[in-house]
Design a protein around this motif. Sequence first.
Motif, short mmCIF file in Angstrom:
data_model
loop_
_atom_site.label_atom_id
_atom_site.label_comp_id
_atom_site.label_asym_id
_atom_site.label_seq_id
_atom_site.Cartn_x
_atom_site.Cartn_y
_atom_site.Cartn_z
N PHE A 87 35.00 -22.32 -22.92
CA PHE A 87 33.89 -21.24 -23.49
C PHE A 87 33.86 -20.75 -24.54
CE2 PHE A 87 31.90 -17.08 -23.86
CZ PHE A 87 31.33 -16.86 -22.47
N GLU A 88 34.52 -20.86 -25.59
CA GLU A 88 34.29 -20.70 -27.33
C GLU A 88 33.61 -21.12 -27.73
OE1 GLU A 88 37.98 -19.48 -27.84
OE2 GLU A 88 38.66 -17.53 -26.66
N LYS A 89 34.12 -23.11 -27.65
CA LYS A 89 33.40 -23.51 -28.32
C LYS A 89 32.08 -24.14 -27.59
CE LYS A 89 33.32 -29.03 -28.47
NZ LYS A 89 33.84 -30.93 -28.28
N ASN A 90 32.01 -23.72 -26.71
CA ASN A 90 30.55 -23.66 -26.59
C ASN A 90 29.23 -22.29 -27.18
OD1 ASN A 90 29.01 -26.14 -25.05
ND2 ASN A 90 31.44 -25.96 -23.95
N SER A 91 29.92 -21.12 -27.37
CA SER A 91 29.92 -20.14 -27.75
C SER A 91 29.65 -20.91 -29.37
CB SER A 91 30.99 -18.92 -27.49
OG SER A 91 30.15 -17.72 -27.79
N ASP A 92 30.36 -20.97 -30.10
CA ASP A 92 30.04 -21.40 -31.14
C ASP A 92 28.92 -22.32 -31.40
OD1 ASP A 92 32.48 -19.80 -32.24
OD2 ASP A 92 33.39 -21.75 -32.01
N ILE A 93 28.92 -23.59 -30.09
CA ILE A 93 27.78 -24.13 -30.99
C ILE A 93 26.11 -23.46 -30.63
CG2 ILE A 93 26.51 -26.19 -29.87
CD1 ILE A 93 29.37 -27.52 -29.43
N GLU A 94 26.75 -22.73 -29.99
CA GLU A 94 24.93 -21.71 -29.68
C GLU A 94 24.48 -20.56 -30.95
OE1 GLU A 94 21.81 -19.60 -28.10
OE2 GLU A 94 22.82 -21.94 -27.48
N SER A 95 25.20 -20.19 -31.26
CA SER A 95 25.71 -19.17 -31.90
C SER A 95 25.26 -20.22 -33.71
CB SER A 95 26.58 -18.33 -32.99
OG SER A 95 28.08 -20.11 -32.81
N ARG A 96 25.76 -21.32 -33.30
CA ARG A 96 24.69 -22.21 -34.75
C ARG A 96 23.79 -22.70 -34.44
NH1 ARG A 96 30.25 -23.58 -34.45
NH2 ARG A 96 29.50 -26.06 -33.87
N ASN A 97 23.63 -22.44 -33.48
CA ASN A 97 21.95 -23.06 -32.88
C ASN A 97 20.61 -21.74 -32.20
OD1 ASN A 97 19.91 -25.68 -32.33
ND2 ASN A 97 20.00 -25.33 -30.42
N ILE A 98 20.60 -20.45 -33.63
CA ILE A 98 19.71 -19.83 -32.68
C ILE A 98 18.45 -19.94 -33.64
CG2 ILE A 98 19.61 -17.37 -33.17
CD1 ILE A 98 21.71 -17.97 -31.61
N THR A 99 17.11 -20.81 -32.10
CA THR A 99 15.98 -20.65 -32.96
C THR A 99 14.83 -20.07 -32.08
OG1 THR A 99 16.11 -22.74 -31.43
CG2 THR A 99 16.57 -23.19 -33.21
N LEU A 100 15.29 -19.38 -31.09
CA LEU A 100 13.84 -18.93 -31.08
C LEU A 100 14.54 -16.95 -30.72
CD1 LEU A 100 14.28 -20.62 -27.26
CD2 LEU A 100 12.76 -20.70 -29.13
N PRO A 101 13.73 -16.33 -30.80
CA PRO A 101 13.80 -14.54 -30.92
C PRO A 101 13.99 -14.79 -29.73
CG PRO A 101 11.43 -15.15 -30.90
CD PRO A 101 11.75 -16.66 -30.63
N GLY A 102 15.04 -13.16 -29.66
CA GLY A 102 16.07 -12.75 -28.68
C GLY A 102 17.48 -13.49 -28.52
N GLU A 103 17.41 -15.00 -28.88
CA GLU A 103 18.56 -15.08 -28.23
C GLU A 103 20.05 -14.94 -29.06
OE1 GLU A 103 19.32 -20.34 -28.24
OE2 GLU A 103 17.57 -19.82 -29.51
#
Length: 602
Positions: A87-103
């Motif tokens: 969970f934490e690994k994929n959360s880190d991936i998502e935090s580095r790939n913020i591309t959309l408003p509100g994401e």
Amino acid sequence: MMTLNRRLLLGIAPVLVIFLFVGIYAIFLFSKLGGAIDVILRENYQSVVASQNMKEASERMDSGLLFMLGGEEERGKQLFQQNTPVFEKNSDIESRNITLPGEGDLENKVRQLHAKYMDTAAKFIALSPSDPARRALYFDQLLPTFTEVKETANRILELNQKNMVEANNEARRQSRDASRYMIGTLFTGFVVATGVTYVLARSITQPVQNLIESAQQLGEGNLDQHVPVHSQDEVGKLADAFNKMAAKLRAYRQSTTEQILQAQQTTESALRAFPDPILVFSPEKEIQLQNVAAEQFLKQIGGNIASLGTLSFCIEESLKGAADFQPTSFDKAILVNLEGSEKFYLPRVLAMRNETGIPIGVVVVLQDVTRFRVADDVKTNLIATVSHELKTPLTSIQLAIYLLLDEKVGSLTPKQTALLIAARNNSDRLLEMIEDLLDMARFEGGAALIEKKSISCQQLVEEVAKREKELVVSRGLELKVETEPHLPNVEISRVRIDQVFANFISNAVKYSPSGSVITLTAKREDAKNIRFAVKDEGPGVPKELHRRVFDKFFRASESGDEGAGLGLGIAREIVLAHGGNIGVESEEGKGSEFFFTLPALV
């Protein structure tokens, strides 16, 4: 002056410009579409995968707590601990790939909820499995937090999926617009190209068509051709060159007609002067030219060349590209009944070939060899008669010598014994020579009957090797056998074929150096024939003697052989009587390979 190249270039220039524009626009479009697709895959796809993985990991973590609540403490802890880093690994991936408003807000919320969930889960794990507060903690705090984490991750997933769909729709719209633009441009190019082609075709094909028609007339022999010249470009120059060529051909025809007629008369006179029939056949096997002797010959046989089976076959084979038929022995002569008498003609079939080697006709010369054939028959009969008459007294002399050597009629002195041994050896050699002469006479007279029986090639070669091994080994040589597997049977006269093998092996033994190897082989020559060979490591046979070694009475001057030179000649007659071929492959200093072929049984 505008050349044809310039006209063509100016004609196709608009088309080239249109297609260049289409190509550049296509490259730009593909690059733009590729960038859009790359954005979809690179930005949104990673977020979708990360959100999905966070959902699955949180579900498994919750399942672990449920296992613990149900009494399976260790299994629950293990499942919870395994999925927490996922969970934490994929959360880190998502935090580095913020591309959309509100994401970003959704990602921060997930992190905060996860931290809260982890703190509550630690308290849950610390409680005793039997503590009632544990169940209340799960349903009051952990389950609502888990549900909120899962829903927030799902909102991130849906946000990115929606953006992917929108980007895909935009790419499709751009593709549709580009397709319409390119179709319009291509249609315009097609119209322009059609117009240019029509104009160029009228300016080029008409004079070319005139040239084609004139060339066809020229090929049919009508040299009075003139093509009008309407331009100074390459087509005009070609028409002018054609007119000059036609004029030169007309002049050449006028100057060479008399020479051709004179050459034709000379050829016909030369053919008439030949006493032997000479015929020239076309590729369709039709007679194109013949001399007076050939005309008389054809009248006497009724004009049917097909009735002369061998000659007709040789003509067909030569037209198919076979080697010229030039026999050197009278046994190839054709017997023809002419006006109640028998005549023998020795045919020679020579193919006429063009520059590429393809037959364009055949010349047949029929040499009258009746007198020579009769003389040859007389010679053969004389040799057979004399040999037969010599055999009887020689046999008696040989018997007397053997009786004297056995001392049946009295003892001998050493000197008498030596003289009688020499006489015995010479009488044996003389008797073998007479037997060879009789065999040759039988084959030439057609009286040598060949009784054939089927035998396997492997058995034949092995039995020959077994029989001849003692002779080979006694001379300090080695006999080696090589047989190709699964060879078909051959139908032979065993005595006669053994005679051929014995002759080949005795020659190999005679000329092989001590310690060398003699190889006896059997293999396929082709689909219909088996090749048998005896190979030695002797001095070899000079190339100029390859065709003569199988002639009757031939002996190499340097061989020192005391025989009559009939062994290989008899071997040749035996093989030919079996429907095979015989020959030798050799290089001086590299040994010899004497071989013969036999038809394989199907």
